[in-house]
Design an enzyme around this catalytic site. Structure first.
Site, PDB file in Angstrom:
ATOM      1  N   ASP A   1       0.850  -1.091  -0.063  1.00  0.00           N
ATOM      2  CA  ASP A   1       0.004   0.220   0.101  1.00  0.00           C
ATOM      3  C   ASP A   1       0.822   1.264  -0.011  1.00  0.00           C
ATOM      4  O   ASP A   1       1.921   1.254   0.622  1.00  0.00           O
ATOM      5  CB  ASP A   1      -1.115  -0.090   1.291  1.00  0.00           C
ATOM      6  CG  ASP A   1      -2.021  -1.016   1.160  1.00  0.00           C
ATOM      7  OD1 ASP A   1      -2.449  -1.344  -0.060  1.00  0.00           O
ATOM      8  OD2 ASP A   1      -2.585  -1.477   2.385  1.00  0.00           O
TER       9      ASP A   1
ATOM     10  N   ASP B   1      -6.864  -1.711  -4.233  1.00  0.00           N
ATOM     11  CA  ASP B   1      -7.967  -1.397  -3.382  1.00  0.00           C
ATOM     12  C   ASP B   1      -9.206  -0.730  -3.883  1.00  0.00           C
ATOM     13  O   ASP B   1     -10.139  -0.834  -3.446  1.00  0.00           O
ATOM     14  CB  ASP B   1      -7.452  -0.787  -1.904  1.00  0.00           C
ATOM     15  CG  ASP B   1      -6.472  -1.728  -1.298  1.00  0.00           C
ATOM     16  OD1 ASP B   1      -6.375  -2.827  -1.159  1.00  0.00           O
ATOM     17  OD2 ASP B   1      -5.540  -0.821  -0.482  1.00  0.00           O
TER      18      ASP B   1
END
Length: 156
Positions: free
Chosen positions: A117, A136
């Protein structure tokens, strides 16, 4: 099914390309933080070993493979279900976004042991401590799209 396949492939490739660029091209894995347009867009390295926001994260390798298995199972189920929704392009696009994102994060778990991330966005005096990635966004947008568009053409 072409829309689903093309969307899944597009989200998957965009996600993986962005991770390669950020991790290796910009060296974020070592730099850990790059301010792009503060506070609206920053790059912050975060290795997510759990689900959303690190939920159910631990250091055991078993959970890594459980999450990979769940992502693959959900992806297969969504594709099979979407096949029963012919003619609904919005459903196919949403399913493709969800599947592409799920497979992108699953590949991260296989290759890196965790999901990479790196996007961090804050605004209006709110400091967001969490990071996310393109996969995501695909999973989230796909899930919302399925909720909004699935079943709209059913006869009463």
């Amino acid at each position: 099914m072409r829309a689903l396949t093309a969307t899944a492939l597009g989200v998957f490739l965009l996600d993986q390309a962005s991770k390669v660029f950020v991790l290796y091209g910009l060296g974020l894995a070592h730099r850990l933080a790059i301010d792009v347009v503060p506070p609206f867009l920053n790059l912050r390295m975060a290795w997510n070993r759990g689900l959303n926001f690190g939920l159910f994260s631990n250091e055991t390798d078993v959970m890594r493979w459980v999450f990979v298995g769940v992502a693959l199972a959900v992806s297969v189920w969504v594709v099979l279900w979407a096949r029963s929704q012919p003619g609904q392009v919005a459903v196919q696009l949403a399913a493709g976004a969800l599947v592409g994102g799920a497979l992108g994060n699953a590949l991260d778990r296989v290759v890196y042991g965790a999901v990479a991330d790196f996007l961090n966005m804050s605004c209006c005096g709110i400091n967001n401590p969490f990071a996310f990635n393109i996969a995501d966004v695909g999973v989230f947008a796909g899930a919302i799209g399925l909720v909004l568009f699935a079943g709209r053409h059913k006869t009463p």
